[in-house]
Design an enzyme around this catalytic site. Structure first.
Site, PDB file in Angstrom:
ATOM      1  N   HIS A 209       0.806  -1.236   0.000  1.00  0.00           N
ATOM      2  CA  HIS A 209       0.000   0.000   0.000  1.00  0.00           C
ATOM      3  C   HIS A 209       0.833   1.277   0.000  1.00  0.00           C
ATOM      4  O   HIS A 209       0.561   2.213   0.754  1.00  0.00           O
ATOM      5  CB  HIS A 209      -0.974  -0.002   1.171  1.00  0.00           C
ATOM      6  N   ASN A 266      -6.673  -4.820  -6.460  1.00  0.00           N
ATOM      7  CA  ASN A 266      -7.880  -4.027  -6.733  1.00  0.00           C
ATOM      8  C   ASN A 266      -7.583  -2.536  -6.862  1.00  0.00           C
ATOM      9  O   ASN A 266      -8.398  -1.784  -7.404  1.00  0.00           O
ATOM     10  CB  ASN A 266      -8.923  -4.255  -5.633  1.00  0.00           C
ATOM     11  N   HIS A 267      -6.420  -2.081  -6.392  1.00  0.00           N
ATOM     12  CA  HIS A 267      -6.088  -0.663  -6.503  1.00  0.00           C
ATOM     13  C   HIS A 267      -5.423  -0.314  -7.826  1.00  0.00           C
ATOM     14  O   HIS A 267      -5.234   0.869  -8.111  1.00  0.00           O
ATOM     15  CB  HIS A 267      -5.195  -0.223  -5.340  1.00  0.00           C
ATOM     16  N   HIS A 315      -4.651 -11.644  -5.442  1.00  0.00           N
ATOM     17  CA  HIS A 315      -4.815 -10.520  -4.523  1.00  0.00           C
ATOM     18  C   HIS A 315      -6.067 -10.675  -3.664  1.00  0.00           C
ATOM     19  O   HIS A 315      -6.022 -10.537  -2.457  1.00  0.00           O
ATOM     20  CB  HIS A 315      -4.894  -9.208  -5.287  1.00  0.00           C
TER      21      HIS A 315
END
Length: 477
Positions: A209, A266-267, A315
């Protein structure tokens, strides 16, 4: 209230749930639990609570704000804009609400413009409009440069030092990395399959992240990637920060194409990059063209990886319907923005749940899948277990579904507030039994979207699951 103040959102959800059992018509409780769900990225649940809040009290303005924020996170910008308009109308002096309204309005107009100019012609790549050869590197630039256009280990070390000093990689070098990694990734299948020899080991990392110094800490603890120290990352994890992490990961992919593996999370989508600031960071530090190129590269990231035909890594998680086979994953056309449903969406978004069956996702996208779903999928595909990321875990990892679903999360003290540990996993070709390594966050402060490193209080613990312990955990969980 106290749990919100100390940012213990999981307990806040628990206590608001108990309060709602006693008083199910309290709009404030629904609004506050919605906020806690937002903080834990359970956007589907947050949306449901905000909607319920407004059903009870249509004049409770925070309910509109929560619902707008939930819809923004889910990419439902028109619905979000309508609620932000309500908030701004009632609270014209609320600067935060006004800023969110303007941001959302800009996105809605941008989406409308993109639809208006869209055509059936194949979209041209940004690469076609770049003249890298004639792009000058100014004399005053003293940072790292590719060696004859190639990534080397010395370049990677110099680039990481550059990022540690909060300096920017020259745009020409960044473009070179992106163009080369796009070409490399576009040749890979959607399901990457590798074989570990008995004497070989691989490290699986979860979400980082955008926490650059925690990525460096992993390399410090576990060693830099090399042909004898390969890595798999469940997500390239662009989020909230400058593009230090992603350029580092892409650099290692170019240096070690057969020993450093990256999967899409997903990002790595346009909507999420708009929401969480990566798009703005790239445009501010580089150009709009470069963000568009990042977007093109993300679409070529593989979706899953299978190790020795027995361990599947992704993921998110498993699928909204039974019957999905590995061959279906090989056939996915991934060079696009993810759809709202189907196997590609599920690989990026789904989560495990303790009870059997499937349920509506807490995120508002894909589903939650139970132990029976995992068992059937593994049996049908002759797999032993899955490894995924996508969720913060207090210990950095979690073993569920009788040992057949493992979550690993590699961003300790997520967002500087969750106080969770990070973890990574070692798998050895001899037995494929997971060995969990935990670590704590490097102590840092945030300043203008950079992490400023203080090298104190770094710890690591190792949990080795022997074959008998691993099997026992399966029977106990």
């Amino acid at each position: 209230y106290g749990t919100h103040q100390c940012k213990d959102y999981d307990n806040a959800i628990k206590y608001y749930t108990e309060a709602l059992e006693l008083n199910p018509a309290n709009a404030i409780y629904f609004s506050n639990r919605s906020l806690a769900y937002l903080r834990t990225e359970c956007y589907g649940y947050a949306l449901a609570d905000a909607t319920k809040c407004l059903e009870i009290d249509k004049n409770y303005i925070k309910g509109y704000y929560r619902r707008a924020t939930s819809n923004m996170a889910l990419g439902k910008f028109k619905a979000a804009l309508k609620d932000y308009e309500t908030v701004v109308r009632v609270r014209p002096n609320d600067k935060d609400a006004k800023m969110k309204y303007q941001e959302c309005n800009k996105i809605v107009k941008q989406k409308a413009f993109e639809r208006a100019i869209a055509s059936d012609e194949m979209k041209k790549s940004v690469v076609d409009s770049l003249d890298i050869e004639n792009m000058m590197i100014e004399d005053e630039y003293t940072g790292p440069k590719l060696e004859e256009g190639k990534v080397t280990m010395s370049f990677m070390k110099e680039m990481m030092e550059c990022f540690k000093d909060q300096k920017k990689l020259h745009r020409k070098c960044a473009y070179q990395i992106l163009i080369q990694v796009k070409e490399l990734l576009s040749k890979l299948p959607s399901l990457v399959e590798i074989t570990l020899k008995e004497t070989e080991k691989i490290t699986i990392c979860g979400d980082t992240h955008g926490q650059f110094y925690d990525l460096l800490n992993i390399f410090e603890l576990n060693g830099l990637p090399s042909e004898t120290n390969p890595y798999v990352s469940c997500s390239v994890a662009v989020k909230r920060k400058a593009p230090f992490v992603i350029l580092t990961l892409f650099g290692f992919k170019l240096l070690l194409p057969d020993s450093f593996y990256l999967l899409r999370g997903n990002h790595e989508t346009d909507n999420m990059n708009q929401m969480y600031g990566f798009e703005g960071e790239v445009k501010a530090k580089y150009t709009t063209q470069m963000f568009t190129l990042f977007s093109e590269v993300f679409q070529w990231l593989p979706l899953a990886q299978c190790i020795n035909g027995k361990v599947l890594v992704m993921h998110g998680g498993l699928f909204s319907e039974d019957g999905v086979m590995l061959d279906d994953l090989r056939k996915i056309d991934r060079n696009r923005q993810p759809p709202d449903s189907g196997p590609m969406c599920d690989l990026l978004w789904s989560d495990p749940q303790p009870q059997n069956g499937r349920s509506v996702s807490k995120r508002g996208v894909s589903c939650q899948f139970g132990p029976d779903v995992t068992e059937r999928f593994l049996d049908q595909n002759k797999l032993d277990y899955i490894v995924r990321s996508h969720e913060v875990k207090a210990e950095g990892y979690e073993v569920t579904h009788s040992g057949k679903c493992i979550t690993v999360f590699s961003a300790p003290n997520y967002c500087d507030q969750m106080a969770n540990k990070g973890a990574y996993i070692h798998l050895r070709g001899s037995d494929l039994k997971p060995e969990f390594h935990q670590f704590t966050a490097v102590v840092s402060t945030s300043d203008n979207n950079f992490d400023i490193l203080t090298l104190t209080n770094v710890t690591i613990t190792v949990h080795l699951l022997s074959y008998s312990t691993f099997q026992a955990s399966r029977s106990q969980l």
